[in-house]
Scaffold this motif. Structure first.
Motif, PDB file in Angstrom:
ATOM      1  N   THR A 328     -37.820   2.393  -4.605  1.00 24.49           N
ATOM      2  CA  THR A 328     -36.060   1.880  -5.361  1.00 24.49           C
ATOM      3  C   THR A 328     -35.299   2.195  -4.691  1.00 24.49           C
ATOM      4  O   THR A 328     -33.488   2.096  -4.924  1.00 24.49           O
ATOM      5  N   ALA A 329     -34.865   3.845  -5.321  1.00 23.08           N
ATOM      6  CA  ALA A 329     -33.674   4.971  -4.744  1.00 23.08           C
ATOM      7  C   ALA A 329     -34.210   3.951  -3.136  1.00 23.08           C
ATOM      8  O   ALA A 329     -33.048   4.797  -2.810  1.00 23.08           O
ATOM      9  N   GLY A 330     -35.226   3.650  -2.336  1.00 21.19           N
ATOM     10  CA  GLY A 330     -35.338   3.838  -0.509  1.00 21.19           C
ATOM     11  C   GLY A 330     -33.874   1.911  -0.533  1.00 21.19           C
ATOM     12  O   GLY A 330     -33.561   3.005  -0.083  1.00 21.19           O
ATOM     13  N   GLU A 331     -33.970   1.528  -2.040  1.00 23.18           N
ATOM     14  CA  GLU A 331     -33.312   0.495  -0.821  1.00 23.18           C
ATOM     15  C   GLU A 331     -31.790   0.753  -2.446  1.00 23.18           C
ATOM     16  O   GLU A 331     -31.079   0.158  -1.148  1.00 23.18           O
ATOM     17  N   ALA A 332     -31.780   1.765  -3.262  1.00 24.72           N
ATOM     18  CA  ALA A 332     -30.577   1.866  -3.215  1.00 24.72           C
ATOM     19  C   ALA A 332     -29.198   2.513  -1.618  1.00 24.72           C
ATOM     20  O   ALA A 332     -28.352   2.713  -1.882  1.00 24.72           O
ATOM     21  N   ALA A 333     -30.646   3.132  -1.429  1.00 27.77           N
ATOM     22  CA  ALA A 333     -29.758   4.120   0.067  1.00 27.77           C
ATOM     23  C   ALA A 333     -29.707   3.664   0.577  1.00 27.77           C
ATOM     24  O   ALA A 333     -28.419   3.693   1.835  1.00 27.77           O
ATOM     25  N   ARG A 334     -30.336   2.242   1.025  1.00 29.14           N
ATOM     26  CA  ARG A 334     -30.244   1.802   2.120  1.00 29.14           C
ATOM     27  C   ARG A 334     -29.111   0.905   1.644  1.00 29.14           C
ATOM     28  O   ARG A 334     -28.373   0.614   3.028  1.00 29.14           O
ATOM     29  N   PHE A 335     -28.811   0.317   0.448  1.00 31.14           N
ATOM     30  CA  PHE A 335     -27.648   0.123   0.532  1.00 31.14           C
ATOM     31  C   PHE A 335     -26.268   0.408   0.417  1.00 31.14           C
ATOM     32  O   PHE A 335     -25.305  -0.034   0.140  1.00 31.14           O
ATOM     33  N   LEU A 336     -26.389   1.575   0.180  1.00 31.98           N
ATOM     34  CA  LEU A 336     -25.001   2.679   0.761  1.00 31.98           C
ATOM     35  C   LEU A 336     -24.818   3.023   1.546  1.00 31.98           C
ATOM     36  O   LEU A 336     -23.804   2.931   2.062  1.00 31.98           O
ATOM     37  N   ARG A 337     -26.065   3.010   2.734  1.00 33.75           N
ATOM     38  CA  ARG A 337     -25.502   3.209   4.126  1.00 33.75           C
ATOM     39  C   ARG A 337     -25.184   1.952   4.692  1.00 33.75           C
ATOM     40  O   ARG A 337     -24.837   1.496   5.556  1.00 33.75           O
ATOM     41  N   GLY A 338     -25.335   0.878   4.134  1.00 34.80           N
ATOM     42  CA  GLY A 338     -24.699  -0.244   4.982  1.00 34.80           C
ATOM     43  C   GLY A 338     -25.591  -0.983   5.541  1.00 34.80           C
ATOM     44  O   GLY A 338     -25.789  -2.182   6.077  1.00 34.80           O
ATOM     45  N   GLU A 339     -26.967  -0.848   4.989  1.00 37.51           N
ATOM     46  CA  GLU A 339     -28.301  -1.539   5.372  1.00 37.51           C
ATOM     47  C   GLU A 339     -29.117  -1.806   4.700  1.00 37.51           C
ATOM     48  O   GLU A 339     -28.698  -2.638   3.707  1.00 37.51           O
ATOM     49  N   PRO A 340     -29.682  -3.378   5.689  1.00 39.43           N
ATOM     50  CA  PRO A 340     -30.503  -4.178   5.025  1.00 39.43           C
ATOM     51  C   PRO A 340     -30.920  -4.256   4.419  1.00 39.43           C
ATOM     52  O   PRO A 340     -31.580  -3.098   4.025  1.00 39.43           O
ATOM     53  N   LEU A 341     -30.972  -4.545   3.025  1.00 35.67           N
ATOM     54  CA  LEU A 341     -32.324  -4.255   1.810  1.00 35.67           C
ATOM     55  C   LEU A 341     -33.512  -4.875   2.133  1.00 35.67           C
ATOM     56  O   LEU A 341     -33.798  -6.325   2.906  1.00 35.67           O
ATOM     57  N   ARG A 342     -34.689  -4.624   1.443  1.00 31.47           N
ATOM     58  CA  ARG A 342     -36.408  -5.494   2.182  1.00 31.47           C
ATOM     59  C   ARG A 342     -36.363  -5.297   0.398  1.00 31.47           C
ATOM     60  O   ARG A 342     -37.653  -6.892   1.201  1.00 31.47           O
ATOM     61  N   HIS A 343     -36.461  -5.505  -0.200  1.00 32.91           N
ATOM     62  CA  HIS A 343     -37.054  -5.908  -1.609  1.00 32.91           C
ATOM     63  C   HIS A 343     -35.750  -7.115  -2.903  1.00 32.91           C
ATOM     64  O   HIS A 343     -35.461  -6.229  -3.370  1.00 32.91           O
ATOM     65  N   VAL A 344     -35.325  -8.227  -2.066  1.00 30.93           N
ATOM     66  CA  VAL A 344     -34.183  -8.814  -2.769  1.00 30.93           C
ATOM     67  C   VAL A 344     -34.465  -9.261  -3.717  1.00 30.93           C
ATOM     68  O   VAL A 344     -35.515 -10.506  -3.725  1.00 30.93           O
ATOM     69  N   ALA A 345     -34.648  -9.709  -5.150  1.00 27.38           N
ATOM     70  CA  ALA A 345     -34.817 -10.672  -6.068  1.00 27.38           C
ATOM     71  C   ALA A 345     -33.549 -11.954  -5.904  1.00 27.38           C
ATOM     72  O   ALA A 345     -34.000 -12.804  -6.175  1.00 27.38           O
ATOM     73  N   ASN A 346     -32.291 -11.293  -5.394  1.00 26.13           N
ATOM     74  CA  ASN A 346     -31.616 -12.581  -5.241  1.00 26.13           C
ATOM     75  C   ASN A 346     -30.443 -12.923  -3.721  1.00 26.13           C
ATOM     76  O   ASN A 346     -29.302 -12.918  -3.728  1.00 26.13           O
TER      77      ASN A 346
END
Length: 353
Positions: A328-346
């Motif tokens: 979960t933190a890894g996804e948040a870090a990618r979001f804050l860095r503007g990187e593609p997310l890996r596990h998106v529900a929507n």
């Protein structure tokens, strides 16, 4: 400066989220707001629904008021169980990202989040190893009568009769085991079972044939799997397609003495016909008489069919909590860095469609 809500509970503590995110973004200038609910020591349930059960979210811990108070001006929220209802999303205009530390974000109103342009991430595979180990443990317990012998001994009954040939347990080595579902959990179960020497059948219309062949498992139809398997273990997600996937019609295909393990979701299995199948003697229902060692000479009738009941504990390991927080933190870090997310529900939020 980014304000982050870390909403944990008694399984995934808020500190697991904040430590994992701080490690991923050591110089990001993060400010953390904290909420801790009491799940699992207090049960989860629906939150935000009207009197008829409409709206709101399910399997949530805490209240809308608690979440709104804790959010403040946070733009990022990491949680496992906190309710992110339509009301919470509407009244938290600063919120831009919700990371959910579970396989499905049922505690988030996805429609409301999507309408607000908020991506919601999830953590597939967070408990795969734990759930796979638990399933194998249940299989072994049923085949080798571990739980019955333990319970009997605690009652003063010495089950020496389990050494009688007709009552003796069965080995996994050489057994045919059918797995319904071949995702992250099912594939680990298959690997462990093959190490025991079992022949593994798989029923999963979405399984990759090349991968199954490489893994040494045999893909087949559900009906064929049920007819041939001495053990069947369920590892599918609940969808409209899989609800009551096993039912009165196909459960009757199981051979006598078969072991059926459901460590996934209850709705995969139609439980209504099970009592009749068990009592009819169709599923390992050979009656026998036992000597009660605590009262010499007294005889008690055996229960016949074997039933094992456990709480929903397949994913309850410390590693599951650690892994869920890290993903979960890894996804948040990618979001804050503007990187593609890996596990998106929507994912439609990301494409703008």
């Amino acid at each position: 400066m980014t304000t982050v809500l870390v909403s944990g509970d008694d399984f995934i503590a808020p500190e697991l989220f904040s430590a994992a995110l701080s490690e991923s973004l050591p110089s990001a200038g993060l400010t953390f707001r904290t909420l801790r609910t009491r799940w699992p020591n207090e049960p989860f349930g629906p939150v935000g629904a009207d009197g008829q059960g409409n709206g709101g979210v399910k399997e949530a811990s805490g209240t809308e008021e608690q979440v709104l108070e804790a959010l403040g001006d946070a733009s990022v929220a990491l949680t496992q169980m906190a309710p992110f209802t339509a009301r919470v999303i509407r009244e938290a205009p600063a919120l831009k990202f919700i990371g959910v530390a579970r396989g499905g974000p049922v505690n988030v109103d996805l429609a409301a989040a999507t309408a607000a342009g908020i991506p919601v991430t999830l953590t597939p595979g967070r408990n795969a190893a734990a759930a796979a180990e638990f399933a194998v443990g249940l299989i072994l317990a049923a085949m080798r009568r571990i739980t019955q012998a333990d319970a009997a001994l605690k009652e003063g009954i010495w089950r020496g009769d389990y050494y009688a040939y007709e009552n003796a347990g069965l080995e996994l080595d050489g057994a045919t085991v059918g797995l319904v579902g071949y995702g992250a959990i099912g594939s680990i179960v298959a690997r462990v079972l093959r190490a025991f020497g079992a022949h593994v059948l798989v029923s999963d219309p979405y399984a990759d044939q090349a991968r199954a062949h490489a893994d040494g498992v045999e893909l087949t139809a559900l009906e064929d799997l049920l007819r041939r398997s001495s053990v069947v273990s369920l590892h599918a997600r609940v969808t409209p397609e899989t609800r009551h996937l096993l039912n009165a019609d196909n459960l009757a295909l199981l051979p006598e003495g078969a072991v059926l393990v459901n460590s996934a979701r209850g709705e995969l299995l139609d439980y209504a016909p099970l009592p009749g199948l068990l009592e009819s003697g169709a599923r390992r229902a050979r009656p026998r008489r036992l000597r009660h060692r605590a009262a010499p000479g007294r005889l008690a009738a055996a229960q016949g069919p074997q039933r094992h009941h456990h709480p929903h504990l397949a994913g309850a390991t410390r590693q599951t909590a650690d892994r869920a927080a890290l993903i979960t933190a890894g996804e948040a870090a990618r979001f804050l860095r503007g990187e593609p997310l890996r596990h998106v529900a929507n994912p439609e939020v990301l494409t703008g469609s």
